[in-house]
Design a protein around this motif. Structure first.
Motif, PDB file in Angstrom:
ATOM      1  N   UNK A   1       0.784  -1.178   0.104  1.00 45.50           N
ATOM      2  CA  UNK A   1       0.059   0.148  -0.020  1.00 45.50           C
ATOM      3  C   UNK A   1       0.808   1.275   0.016  1.00 45.50           C
ATOM      4  N   UNK A   2       2.086   1.135  -0.165  1.00 47.67           N
ATOM      5  CA  UNK A   2       3.321   1.989  -0.097  1.00 47.67           C
ATOM      6  C   UNK A   2       3.739   2.379  -1.605  1.00 47.67           C
ATOM      7  N   UNK A   3       3.017   3.489  -1.842  1.00 46.66           N
ATOM      8  CA  UNK A   3       3.431   3.806  -3.331  1.00 46.66           C
ATOM      9  C   UNK A   3       5.043   3.818  -3.776  1.00 46.66           C
ATOM     10  N   UNK A   4       5.997   4.036  -2.679  1.00 45.52           N
ATOM     11  CA  UNK A   4       7.192   3.942  -3.110  1.00 45.52           C
ATOM     12  C   UNK A   4       7.913   2.490  -3.219  1.00 45.52           C
ATOM     13  N   UNK A   5       7.117   1.532  -2.448  1.00 44.90           N
ATOM     14  CA  UNK A   5       7.582  -0.005  -2.689  1.00 44.90           C
ATOM     15  C   UNK A   5       7.008  -0.354  -3.784  1.00 44.90           C
ATOM     16  N   UNK A   6       5.607  -0.176  -3.840  1.00 44.29           N
ATOM     17  CA  UNK A   6       5.169  -0.431  -5.525  1.00 44.29           C
ATOM     18  C   UNK A   6       5.963  -0.052  -6.713  1.00 44.29           C
ATOM     19  N   UNK A   7       6.697   1.198  -6.644  1.00 42.84           N
ATOM     20  CA  UNK A   7       7.670   1.641  -7.545  1.00 42.84           C
ATOM     21  C   UNK A   7       8.835   0.770  -7.621  1.00 42.84           C
ATOM     22  N   UNK A   8       9.309   0.540  -6.519  1.00 44.56           N
ATOM     23  CA  UNK A   8      10.701  -0.245  -6.309  1.00 44.56           C
ATOM     24  C   UNK A   8      10.320  -1.613  -6.825  1.00 44.56           C
ATOM     25  N   UNK A   9       9.470  -2.215  -6.500  1.00 43.16           N
ATOM     26  CA  UNK A   9       9.065  -3.587  -6.970  1.00 43.16           C
ATOM     27  C   UNK A   9       8.738  -3.655  -8.376  1.00 43.16           C
ATOM     28  N   UNK A  10       8.157  -2.796  -8.883  1.00 47.34           N
ATOM     29  CA  UNK A  10       7.901  -2.741 -10.356  1.00 47.34           C
ATOM     30  C   UNK A  10       9.209  -2.712 -11.314  1.00 47.34           C
ATOM     31  N   UNK A  11      10.061  -1.615 -10.656  1.00 46.44           N
ATOM     32  CA  UNK A  11      11.477  -1.329 -11.314  1.00 46.44           C
ATOM     33  C   UNK A  11      12.299  -2.721 -11.259  1.00 46.44           C
TER      34      UNK A  11
ATOM     35  N   UNK B   1      16.487   3.084  -0.988  1.00 48.75           N
ATOM     36  CA  UNK B   1      15.722   4.460  -0.787  1.00 48.75           C
ATOM     37  C   UNK B   1      14.491   4.286  -0.397  1.00 48.75           C
ATOM     38  N   UNK B   2      13.978   2.984   0.104  1.00 53.20           N
ATOM     39  CA  UNK B   2      12.732   2.902   0.770  1.00 53.20           C
ATOM     40  C   UNK B   2      12.752   3.396   2.310  1.00 53.20           C
ATOM     41  N   UNK B   3      14.028   3.557   2.643  1.00 47.15           N
ATOM     42  CA  UNK B   3      13.899   3.950   4.096  1.00 47.15           C
ATOM     43  C   UNK B   3      13.964   3.078   5.310  1.00 47.15           C
ATOM     44  N   UNK B   4      13.577   1.612   4.916  1.00 47.37           N
ATOM     45  CA  UNK B   4      12.817   0.735   5.936  1.00 47.37           C
ATOM     46  C   UNK B   4      14.049  -0.288   5.954  1.00 47.37           C
ATOM     47  N   UNK B   5      15.188  -0.268   5.473  1.00 48.34           N
ATOM     48  CA  UNK B   5      16.138  -1.605   5.133  1.00 48.34           C
ATOM     49  C   UNK B   5      16.572  -1.680   6.879  1.00 48.34           C
ATOM     50  N   UNK B   6      16.618  -2.965   7.401  1.00 50.17           N
ATOM     51  CA  UNK B   6      17.072  -3.335   8.685  1.00 50.17           C
ATOM     52  C   UNK B   6      18.413  -3.489   8.470  1.00 50.17           C
ATOM     53  N   UNK B   7      19.563  -2.568   8.545  1.00 48.22           N
ATOM     54  CA  UNK B   7      20.796  -2.883   8.155  1.00 48.22           C
ATOM     55  C   UNK B   7      21.385  -3.651   9.571  1.00 48.22           C
ATOM     56  N   UNK B   8      20.620  -3.554  10.534  1.00 45.38           N
ATOM     57  CA  UNK B   8      21.317  -4.638  11.566  1.00 45.38           C
ATOM     58  C   UNK B   8      21.394  -5.855  11.354  1.00 45.38           C
ATOM     59  N   UNK B   9      20.354  -6.280  10.632  1.00 45.80           N
ATOM     60  CA  UNK B   9      20.093  -7.675  10.475  1.00 45.80           C
ATOM     61  C   UNK B   9      20.849  -8.370   9.410  1.00 45.80           C
ATOM     62  N   UNK B  10      21.826  -7.313   8.492  1.00 43.21           N
ATOM     63  CA  UNK B  10      22.671  -7.651   7.423  1.00 43.21           C
ATOM     64  C   UNK B  10      23.767  -8.408   8.097  1.00 43.21           C
ATOM     65  N   UNK B  11      24.539  -9.473   7.365  1.00 42.41           N
ATOM     66  CA  UNK B  11      25.570  -9.840   7.855  1.00 42.41           C
ATOM     67  C   UNK B  11      26.958  -8.879   7.907  1.00 42.41           C
ATOM     68  N   UNK B  12      28.100  -8.898   8.882  1.00 41.80           N
ATOM     69  CA  UNK B  12      28.735  -7.841   9.080  1.00 41.80           C
ATOM     70  C   UNK B  12      30.065  -8.459   8.120  1.00 41.80           C
ATOM     71  N   UNK B  13      30.888  -7.622   7.489  1.00 35.98           N
ATOM     72  CA  UNK B  13      32.166  -8.067   6.830  1.00 35.98           C
ATOM     73  C   UNK B  13      32.967  -8.953   7.773  1.00 35.98           C
ATOM     74  N   UNK B  14      33.867  -9.707   7.276  1.00 35.91           N
ATOM     75  CA  UNK B  14      34.716 -10.528   7.932  1.00 35.91           C
ATOM     76  C   UNK B  14      35.856  -9.575   8.310  1.00 35.91           C
ATOM     77  N   UNK B  15      36.385  -9.844   9.475  1.00 36.59           N
ATOM     78  CA  UNK B  15      37.602  -9.409   9.991  1.00 36.59           C
ATOM     79  C   UNK B  15      38.647  -9.146   8.837  1.00 36.59           C
ATOM     80  N   UNK B  16      39.462  -8.211   8.868  1.00 36.30           N
ATOM     81  CA  UNK B  16      40.685  -8.260   8.103  1.00 36.30           C
ATOM     82  C   UNK B  16      41.535  -9.382   8.414  1.00 36.30           C
ATOM     83  N   UNK B  17      42.288  -9.852   7.722  1.00 40.03           N
ATOM     84  CA  UNK B  17      43.524 -10.802   7.845  1.00 40.03           C
ATOM     85  C   UNK B  17      44.455  -9.778   8.579  1.00 40.03           C
TER      86      UNK B  17
END
Length: 261
Positions: A85-95, A193-209
């Motif tokens: 029901x969010x026009x921005x999400x509809x636009x993102x999904x279509x694109x 651009x949706x503004x609702x990405x849960x960045x905290x749930x994304x995996x972190x990058x591995x520690x550098x060697x």
């Protein structure tokens, strides 16, 4: 009065000379920087037309993964158009859905050229994400699931594309990786651009060697480039500033001599 006019003319002449000398001194440095600018990459369409080496196992796996991405992201985008029901999400999904149709056609063409059998159904994980979206209890929950699942998936495929783009010996796969990279970058930007990405749930990058022991290696090519045309151990900009300062001091001294006459 005549002496005053002569002094002003001399002042203007000395200022003009100073400007010309500074231009000559500084121009080579600017020209060198322009000459050493990063070269523009050759567009994919201008890459060699030959097939190159035969597709490796990694190449084949990449072509299959591009196909799998379309098999679930196209219906997911269509669901976003229908359920959100969010026009921005509809636009993102279509694109994203429409762009994956284009990428899917490119992928199928490469697979046909290289004799790679492609799947026609999403894998179990992808099907699970589609079911999660289909069974979302509300439009708001759907939006969050749609954005988070696609953003996480694009984050995982992004480094895989870079690896293939950098290492493949096959021209067709290299071009596909270049195209896929552009699509994925666009999709990640759209999702964020949706503004609702849960960045905290994304995996972190591995520690550098851990860095190896011993002294820091010296890059002789970088040192040669830095000292080219100058005095070893002395920055070219410093030399120019010293010369300019000396010139200014000379002009001021000359003006003072003429004023005392």
């Amino acid at each position: 009065m005549i002496a005053a006019r002569s002094s002003r003319r001399l002042h203007r002449w000395l200022v003009g000379v100073l400007a010309m000398v500074l231009t000559v001194l500084l121009a080579p440095a600017g020209m060198a920087r322009a000459a050493d600018a990063t070269p523009v990459p050759i567009p994919p369409e201008n890459s060699p037309s030959g097939k190159g080496s035969s597709a490796s196992a990694a190449d084949r796996d990449f072509v299959i993964k591009v196909r799998l991405a379309g098999l679930w992201e196209i219906p997911a985008g269509n669901m976003a158009v229908e359920k959100s029901e969010n026009p921005e999400i509809v636009k993102i999904g279509r694109s994203i859905s429409q762009q994956h149709v284009v990428l899917d056609k490119l992928d199928i063409a490469v697979a046909k050229k290289l004799g790679i059998a492609l799947p026609n159904q999403p894998n179990s994980d992808q099907q699970g994400w589609l079911n999660e979206m289909k069974n979302a209890p509300s439009a708001e929950v759907f939006d969050q699931v749609y954005i988070d699942r696609l953003r996480a998936a694009h984050g995982k495929i992004f480094p895989a594309i870079a690896t293939i783009r950098a290492s493949t010996r096959n021209d067709a796969v290299r071009k596909l990786a270049q195209q896929a990279n552009q699509f994925v970058m666009t999709h990640m930007t759209l999702l964020e651009s949706s503004g609702i990405v849960d960045y905290g749930s994304l995996p972190t990058a591995p520690a550098p060697a851990a860095a190896g022991g011993g002294p820091v290696p010296v890059d002789n090519q970088m040192l040669a480039a830095a000292g080219a045309g100058g005095v070893p151990g002395v920055n070219t900009s410093v030399i120019l500033l010293v010369l300019a300062g000396a010139l200014v001091a000379g002009v001021i001294t000359t003006m003072r001599i003429f004023r005392t006459r």
